[in-house]
Design a protein around this motif. Structure first.
Motif, PDB file in Angstrom:
ATOM      1  N   ASN A   1       0.190  55.393  15.492  1.00  0.00           N
ATOM      2  CA  ASN A   1       1.302  55.189  16.679  1.00  0.00           C
ATOM      3  C   ASN A   1       2.255  54.436  16.062  1.00  0.00           C
ATOM      4  OD1 ASN A   1       2.762  53.926  18.843  1.00  0.00           O
ATOM      5  ND2 ASN A   1       1.156  53.792  20.079  1.00  0.00           N
ATOM      6  N   PRO A   2       3.378  55.286  15.916  1.00  0.00           N
ATOM      7  CA  PRO A   2       4.660  54.614  15.304  1.00  0.00           C
ATOM      8  C   PRO A   2       5.203  53.555  15.924  1.00  0.00           C
ATOM      9  CG  PRO A   2       5.179  56.783  16.536  1.00  0.00           C
ATOM     10  CD  PRO A   2       3.713  56.501  16.740  1.00  0.00           C
ATOM     11  N   MET A   3       4.861  53.036  17.227  1.00  0.00           N
ATOM     12  CA  MET A   3       5.473  52.077  17.950  1.00  0.00           C
ATOM     13  C   MET A   3       5.108  50.816  17.862  1.00  0.00           C
ATOM     14  SD  MET A   3       8.184  53.651  19.153  1.00  0.00           S
ATOM     15  CE  MET A   3       9.053  52.479  20.286  1.00  0.00           C
ATOM     16  N   THR A   4       3.429  50.845  17.580  1.00  0.00           N
ATOM     17  CA  THR A   4       2.764  49.787  17.202  1.00  0.00           C
ATOM     18  C   THR A   4       2.197  49.557  15.819  1.00  0.00           C
ATOM     19  OG1 THR A   4       0.712  51.042  17.910  1.00  0.00           O
ATOM     20  CG2 THR A   4       1.875  49.983  19.564  1.00  0.00           C
ATOM     21  N   GLY A   5       2.362  50.805  15.201  1.00  0.00           N
ATOM     22  CA  GLY A   5       1.610  50.791  13.827  1.00  0.00           C
ATOM     23  C   GLY A   5       0.113  50.829  14.028  1.00  0.00           C
TER      24      GLY A   5
END
Ligand SMILES: [Fe+2]
Ligand SMILES: [Fe+2]
Length: 369
Positions: A249-253
């Protein structure tokens, strides 16, 4: 009159009385031994579904169900060792075919799902919460929990994709909410905003917005995925999984979805991984190549587009049978559920993300005049 001496109640009689009251003593060790002591027993069995058997059935389904009720012409892969259904005890994998011109109506559910495209093109797409996600071969499209989704085939070729859901887990938690959309298709964002979310999850983001972090309806294009695999080709990789990359997930890593972790994995020519086991289970799909996965005493010999499962806590290793060609596997794991509960374990060692972060170069010493 002499009072009759009261006979002592036997333990068996006492147990029967407890059973009648829907209670059970912990001294009934037989059940305790089976359920708790000795570690987890793999849930279900290792099993392989051959593409050469799956594909003809999909074609046949198109003839037998010419006009699908919702165009969800889907088969689930059911583990023969699980009574409650599922491909593993937490994951359900299936395959779906949608004919030209068909539309799968919009709906949403608390079961999280994802699509991994087998056959598709730019005119086949899934709309997820208003975001248009084209479905080209080997793209990954997320339909997170409680997001609206409808599938469209506006091309002149049938499209096929893999569906993976956390259905057995959500049903096990008794939380199956479901809702149909008012109308058969969602409103979509204007074409100029078709990549609305993709633009907001890149490495450069608008400063004036507070973006959504969870449940993002993302599309991971195969073009970028394959390029990243190639970029890391010469890396050491994991001794247990080869060159395995997680779709994050690019927003949470963090993991791909809160319950599901998706991986793309390359086994280089002749590569053979070490044997291990973990408390997570997984479902696999062969993007390309030929190999085998040994699970317990079972050898799952796979070819392109076959699918298979590895139950939790089962010893396993992967082998690329070819000495000249790479093998690529797409897989989905229930690791995030276990990690959040502190129940993720591996044997013989914790290999997942075992590499320490690169060390920071030492601060240069200031020269003293
Ligand atoms: Fe759905
Ligand atoms: Fe593994």
């Amino acid at each position: 009159m002499v009072a009759q001496e009261r006979r002592a109640k036997t333990l068996e009689e006492f147990d029967v009385e407890l059973e009648a009251l829907h209670m059970r003593g912990q001294w009934k060790y037989d059940r305790l031994l089976v359920q708790v002591i000795g570690g987890p027993k793999p849930a279900g069995i290792p099993y392989l579904w051959r593409w050469e058997e799956v594909y003809p059935k999909l074609v046949e389904a198109c003839e037998i169900i010419p006009e699908s009720f919702t165009a969800r012409r889907n088969f689930s892969f059911l583990n023969p060792g699980l009574e409650r259904g599922g491909t593993t005890h937490t994951l359900l994998m299936g395959v779906q075919m949608i004919k030209p011109g068909e539309l799968a109506w919009a709906h949403r559910h608390t079961i999280a799902a994802l699509r991994f495209v087998i056959r598709g093109n730019a005119r086949v797409f899934t709309v997820v919460d208003g975001e248009v996600c084209p479905m080209e071969p080997y793209d990954l499209i997320l339909t997170p929990r409680w997001s609206w989704h409808d599938h469209h085939n506006e091309s002149d070729e049938p499209a096929i994709w893999l569906d993976v859901l956390d259905l057995p887990f959500v049903i096990g938690m008794n939380l199956p909410f479901y809702e149909t959309y008012p109308g058969d298709r969602q409103q979509v964002r204007r074409s100029s905003e078709a990549e609305y979310l993709q633009a907001r999850t890149s490495t450069l983001r608008p400063t004036w917005e507070r973006p959504k972090r969870e449940h993002l309806p993302l599309r991971y294009s195969w073009k970028e995925t394959e390029a990243q695999l190639r970029r890391l080709w010469a890396s050491e990789g994991s001794p247990y999984d080869g060159l395995a990359l997680e779709y994050v997930n690019p927003m949470t890593g963090g993991s791909t979805l809160p319950t599901l972790s998706c991986w793309i994995q390359m086994l280089r020519p002749g590569e053979q991984t070490k044997r291990h086991r973990h408390t997570s289970s997984a479902v696999y799909f062969v993007v390309r190549g030929e190999g085998k996965t040994i699970v317990g005493d079972e050898e799952l010999v796979w070819d392109q587009h076959d699918a298979f499962c590895v139950p939790n806590w089962a010893w396993h290793q992967h082998i690329n049978r070819s000495r000249t060609e790479e093998a690529i596997l797409f897989s989905v794991h229930d690791i995030p559920i276990l990690q959040v509960l502190g129940l993720y374990y591996e044997e013989p060692e914790n290999s997942l993300q075992r590499q320490a972060a690169p060390s920071v170069p030492p601060v240069p010493q200031r020269e003293i005049a």
